[in-house]
Design a protein around this motif. Sequence first.
Motif, PDB file in Angstrom:
ATOM      1  N   UNK A 110       9.563   5.455   2.925  1.00 53.05           N
ATOM      2  CA  UNK A 110      10.344   4.229   3.070  1.00 53.05           C
ATOM      3  C   UNK A 110      10.034   3.210   1.974  1.00 53.05           C
ATOM      4  N   UNK A 111       9.166   3.571   1.037  1.00 53.72           N
ATOM      5  CA  UNK A 111       8.757   2.643  -0.023  1.00 53.72           C
ATOM      6  C   UNK A 111       9.716   2.731  -1.207  1.00 53.72           C
ATOM      7  N   UNK A 112       9.632   1.741  -2.078  1.00 52.31           N
ATOM      8  CA  UNK A 112      10.429   1.687  -3.297  1.00 52.31           C
ATOM      9  C   UNK A 112       9.570   1.098  -4.411  1.00 52.31           C
ATOM     10  N   UNK A 165       4.046  -4.264   5.278  1.00 50.41           N
ATOM     11  CA  UNK A 165       5.309  -3.721   4.782  1.00 50.41           C
ATOM     12  C   UNK A 165       5.643  -3.985   3.339  1.00 50.41           C
ATOM     13  N   UNK A 166       4.755  -4.626   2.583  1.00 49.06           N
ATOM     14  CA  UNK A 166       4.965  -4.799   1.140  1.00 49.06           C
ATOM     15  C   UNK A 166       3.704  -4.365   0.415  1.00 49.06           C
ATOM     16  N   UNK A 167       3.888  -3.643  -0.685  1.00 53.26           N
ATOM     17  CA  UNK A 167       2.731  -3.344  -1.522  1.00 53.26           C
ATOM     18  C   UNK A 167       2.413  -4.573  -2.367  1.00 53.26           C
ATOM     19  N   UNK A 168       3.311  -4.910  -3.279  1.00 56.88           N
ATOM     20  CA  UNK A 168       3.128  -6.120  -4.094  1.00 56.88           C
ATOM     21  C   UNK A 168       4.455  -6.453  -4.756  1.00 56.88           C
ATOM     22  N   UNK A 169       4.922  -7.697  -4.560  1.00 58.96           N
ATOM     23  CA  UNK A 169       6.223  -8.125  -5.072  1.00 58.96           C
ATOM     24  C   UNK A 169       6.201  -8.500  -6.539  1.00 58.96           C
ATOM     25  N   UNK A 170       5.057  -8.397  -7.196  1.00 59.43           N
ATOM     26  CA  UNK A 170       5.006  -8.658  -8.624  1.00 59.43           C
ATOM     27  C   UNK A 170       4.211  -9.884  -8.968  1.00 59.43           C
TER      28      UNK A 170
END
Length: 264
Positions: free
Chosen positions: A131-133, A58-63
């Motif tokens: 649903x992504x941002x 559920x996460x691509x990459x938080x940075x």
Amino acid sequence: MSDPVLLDVEDGVATLTLNRPENRNALTRELGSAIADALDDLEGHDEARCLVLTGAEGSFCAGGDVNAMTDRMSGDVPLHEAVRGIQYRTSKTLERVHEFYLPTVAKIDGVAFGAGANLAMACDLQLMSEEARISFGFRQVGLAVDTGTSYFLPRAVGENTAKELVFTGELVGPERAEELGLVNHVFPAEGFDEHVAEFLEPIADGPTVALRASKQALLGGFDRSLDDAIAFESAAQAAVLDSEDHTEGATAFVEKRDPEFEGR
């Protein structure tokens, strides 16, 4: 502890999954090294014809690794040296992805933030779940842009819009991301994997040698004069003419059938 990245190759598609969901796949030193190692492994993999980069759970990459930066602020190394070291390692990971020889696709299912947004932009194409941002919100943590924002973002959306996204830190939803040109396509969250797989078929089945050459031509296009661009293309085309896929493509064209490229 599970592997920091997962690498799978199937039907010509290499999928590299960032696998640190406990910190939303932030680009730690460990994760950056694992990405580089996985790309090294792929360079010797004859079956890989394109690369998909995605994140687990559920996460691509938080940075970037904000925790590491905070820890370094209290260490013995001067702050500017510590920050430079962290940024250098993270930026080199993104540079490696950007210059990877195969066509690359960011599969964004979840949040891509800061350096994570740049990791997505470092890929050749971006596919986004509804649903992504995505956000270049370095301002949210009191930081200036880094990890290639000033390179990737204006090229994608133009200088004025890039400034707006950076100054406001907007968390961009899928409809606006597609409208601005941050992503190529937005697909429904339900069946997202299937939509992406269908999109990838003509890339994974394509003339890999030719696509690699085309990628290199396009990557340098902004920085070359027209004469230099034509010269580069001519040299690349001469090399591609020796490929088996060109022979198959030309034969199929004459025989009025679909080509069956083998990636060689």
